[in-house]
Motif scaffolding. Sequence first.
Motif, PDB file in Angstrom:
ATOM      1  N   MET A 179       0.868  -1.170   0.040  1.00 46.51           N
ATOM      2  CA  MET A 179       0.108  -0.007  -0.188  1.00 46.51           C
ATOM      3  C   MET A 179       0.916   1.262  -0.109  1.00 46.51           C
ATOM      4  SD  MET A 179      -2.987   1.164   0.219  1.00 46.51           S
ATOM      5  CE  MET A 179      -4.339   1.907   0.738  1.00 46.51           C
ATOM      6  N   PRO A 180       0.857   2.138  -0.992  1.00 50.23           N
ATOM      7  CA  PRO A 180       1.578   3.389  -0.873  1.00 50.23           C
ATOM      8  C   PRO A 180       1.047   4.111   0.293  1.00 50.23           C
ATOM      9  CG  PRO A 180       0.339   3.010  -3.275  1.00 50.23           C
ATOM     10  CD  PRO A 180      -0.058   1.972  -2.163  1.00 50.23           C
ATOM     11  N   GLY A 181       2.320   4.825   0.796  1.00 46.87           N
ATOM     12  CA  GLY A 181       1.645   5.761   1.805  1.00 46.87           C
ATOM     13  C   GLY A 181       0.921   6.959   1.524  1.00 46.87           C
ATOM     14  N   ILE A 203      -2.492   8.155   3.707  1.00 52.53           N
ATOM     15  CA  ILE A 203      -2.912   9.641   3.881  1.00 52.53           C
ATOM     16  C   ILE A 203      -4.087  10.110   3.410  1.00 52.53           C
ATOM     17  CG2 ILE A 203      -2.021  11.846   3.978  1.00 52.53           C
ATOM     18  CD1 ILE A 203       0.854  10.551   4.227  1.00 52.53           C
ATOM     19  N   GLN A 204      -4.402   9.688   2.108  1.00 52.03           N
ATOM     20  CA  GLN A 204      -5.507  10.029   1.343  1.00 52.03           C
ATOM     21  C   GLN A 204      -6.694   9.410   2.097  1.00 52.03           C
ATOM     22  OE1 GLN A 204      -6.056  12.599  -0.822  1.00 52.03           O
ATOM     23  NE2 GLN A 204      -8.329  11.903  -1.077  1.00 52.03           N
ATOM     24  N   ILE A 205      -6.789   8.207   2.604  1.00 55.61           N
ATOM     25  CA  ILE A 205      -7.994   7.620   3.188  1.00 55.61           C
ATOM     26  C   ILE A 205      -8.025   8.137   4.456  1.00 55.61           C
ATOM     27  CG2 ILE A 205      -8.528   5.321   4.258  1.00 55.61           C
ATOM     28  CD1 ILE A 205      -6.980   3.904   1.933  1.00 55.61           C
ATOM     29  N   LYS A 221      -4.617  13.091  15.241  1.00 60.87           N
ATOM     30  CA  LYS A 221      -3.388  11.961  15.310  1.00 60.87           C
ATOM     31  C   LYS A 221      -4.093  10.556  14.752  1.00 60.87           C
ATOM     32  CE  LYS A 221      -1.026  14.347  18.883  1.00 60.87           C
ATOM     33  NZ  LYS A 221      -0.411  14.457  19.968  1.00 60.87           N
ATOM     34  N   ASN A 222      -3.296   9.808  14.102  1.00 65.18           N
ATOM     35  CA  ASN A 222      -3.885   8.457  13.335  1.00 65.18           C
ATOM     36  C   ASN A 222      -2.987   7.290  13.860  1.00 65.18           C
ATOM     37  OD1 ASN A 222      -2.813   6.804  10.909  1.00 65.18           O
ATOM     38  ND2 ASN A 222      -5.048   6.767  11.405  1.00 65.18           N
ATOM     39  N   THR A 223      -3.549   6.393  13.983  1.00 65.03           N
ATOM     40  CA  THR A 223      -2.810   5.084  14.249  1.00 65.03           C
ATOM     41  C   THR A 223      -3.848   4.123  13.032  1.00 65.03           C
ATOM     42  OG1 THR A 223      -2.302   5.387  16.260  1.00 65.03           O
ATOM     43  CG2 THR A 223      -2.051   2.913  15.619  1.00 65.03           C
ATOM     44  N   SER A 224      -2.989   3.550  12.245  1.00 66.02           N
ATOM     45  CA  SER A 224      -3.407   2.595  11.201  1.00 66.02           C
ATOM     46  C   SER A 224      -2.777   1.307  11.427  1.00 66.02           C
ATOM     47  CB  SER A 224      -3.481   2.855   9.741  1.00 66.02           C
ATOM     48  OG  SER A 224      -4.035   4.385   9.601  1.00 66.02           O
ATOM     49  N   SER A 225      -3.756   0.219  11.604  1.00 66.11           N
ATOM     50  CA  SER A 225      -3.215  -0.969  11.983  1.00 66.11           C
ATOM     51  C   SER A 225      -3.872  -2.405  11.137  1.00 66.11           C
ATOM     52  CB  SER A 225      -3.229  -1.541  13.458  1.00 66.11           C
ATOM     53  OG  SER A 225      -4.447  -1.225  13.885  1.00 66.11           O
ATOM     54  N   PHE A 226      -3.271  -3.322  11.132  1.00 63.74           N
ATOM     55  CA  PHE A 226      -3.927  -4.596  10.850  1.00 63.74           C
ATOM     56  C   PHE A 226      -3.584  -5.893  11.884  1.00 63.74           C
ATOM     57  CE2 PHE A 226       0.207  -4.216   8.436  1.00 63.74           C
ATOM     58  CZ  PHE A 226       0.791  -5.595   8.774  1.00 63.74           C
ATOM     59  N   THR A 267      -0.731  -5.538  14.627  1.00 65.78           N
ATOM     60  CA  THR A 267       0.446  -4.779  14.158  1.00 65.78           C
ATOM     61  C   THR A 267      -0.006  -3.322  13.825  1.00 65.78           C
ATOM     62  OG1 THR A 267       1.329  -6.648  13.119  1.00 65.78           O
ATOM     63  CG2 THR A 267       2.418  -4.709  12.416  1.00 65.78           C
ATOM     64  N   GLU A 268       0.695  -2.302  14.278  1.00 61.66           N
ATOM     65  CA  GLU A 268       0.679  -0.928  13.841  1.00 61.66           C
ATOM     66  C   GLU A 268       1.638  -0.515  12.792  1.00 61.66           C
ATOM     67  OE1 GLU A 268       1.898   1.619  17.340  1.00 61.66           O
ATOM     68  OE2 GLU A 268       0.006   1.279  18.235  1.00 61.66           O
ATOM     69  N   ALA A 269       0.939  -0.340  11.597  1.00 60.84           N
ATOM     70  CA  ALA A 269       1.488   0.080  10.298  1.00 60.84           C
ATOM     71  C   ALA A 269       1.757   1.435  10.072  1.00 60.84           C
ATOM     72  CB  ALA A 269       0.600  -0.380   9.196  1.00 60.84           C
ATOM     73  N   LEU A 270       1.043   2.513  10.601  1.00 64.11           N
ATOM     74  CA  LEU A 270       1.232   3.687  10.266  1.00 64.11           C
ATOM     75  C   LEU A 270       0.950   4.816  11.701  1.00 64.11           C
ATOM     76  CD1 LEU A 270       1.453   6.425   8.496  1.00 64.11           C
ATOM     77  CD2 LEU A 270      -0.787   6.194   7.723  1.00 64.11           C
ATOM     78  N   LYS A 271       1.482   5.636  11.844  1.00 66.61           N
ATOM     79  CA  LYS A 271       1.054   6.759  12.840  1.00 66.61           C
ATOM     80  C   LYS A 271       1.345   8.009  12.129  1.00 66.61           C
ATOM     81  CE  LYS A 271       2.157   4.540  17.214  1.00 66.61           C
ATOM     82  NZ  LYS A 271       2.649   4.492  18.643  1.00 66.61           N
ATOM     83  N   LEU A 272       0.249   8.895  12.492  1.00 65.74           N
ATOM     84  CA  LEU A 272       0.401  10.119  11.477  1.00 65.74           C
ATOM     85  C   LEU A 272      -0.237  11.327  12.589  1.00 65.74           C
ATOM     86  CD1 LEU A 272       0.574  12.101   8.915  1.00 65.74           C
ATOM     87  CD2 LEU A 272      -1.985  11.014   8.556  1.00 65.74           C
ATOM     88  N   SER A 273       0.716  12.522  12.408  1.00 68.77           N
ATOM     89  CA  SER A 273       0.044  13.510  13.326  1.00 68.77           C
ATOM     90  C   SER A 273       0.193  14.564  11.868  1.00 68.77           C
ATOM     91  CB  SER A 273       1.085  14.053  14.321  1.00 68.77           C
ATOM     92  OG  SER A 273       0.974  13.069  15.494  1.00 68.77           O
TER      93      SER A 273
END
Length: 122
Positions: A42-44, A48-50, A101-106, A109-115
Motif C-alpha cells: 500500500m502506498p503511503g 494519508i488520502q484515506i 492523530k492517527n494510528t492505522s493497523s492490521f 500490528t501498527e502500520a502507520l502513525k500520523l500527526s
Amino acid sequence: MLIEGLYTLTDFKADDEQITANIHLNKDHDIFKGHFPGNPIMPGVCMIQIIKELTEKALNKSLFLSVSSNIKFMALINPFKTPDLTILISYTEEDGMVKIKNTSSFEDTEALKLSATFKVID
C-alpha cells in the motif's frame, strides 16, 4: 473518494473527538500492479488520502493537508496478506483547522502513525 475502488469502508463510527473505521483493501486494484509488481504494498500517500477522506466524512467538510508533523511507516501493508485495516483518528477542530492523530493497523500490528493538520476548505 479520490482513488475509486481502492478500498471499501466496512465499519465507521465518529463522535466529537474520535473516528474509528475499518476498511478492506481491494487487492485487485491497479495501484497494486505498479506498487510493486510481484510484491504489492500500500502506498503511503494512499494511506494519508484515506485518513483525510475518513476525517472529511466525519466532519462533513472538505479538507486540505496543511502540515504533517509526524509520519511513521512501521509495517508494510500487503493487500493480499492483510487487506483489513483499522484506522483510529482522534481530532480537534479550531479556527478553520483540524488537527489529527492517527494510528492505522492490521491484526495486532501498527502500520502507520500520523500527526497532521488539515485546513477546512469549505
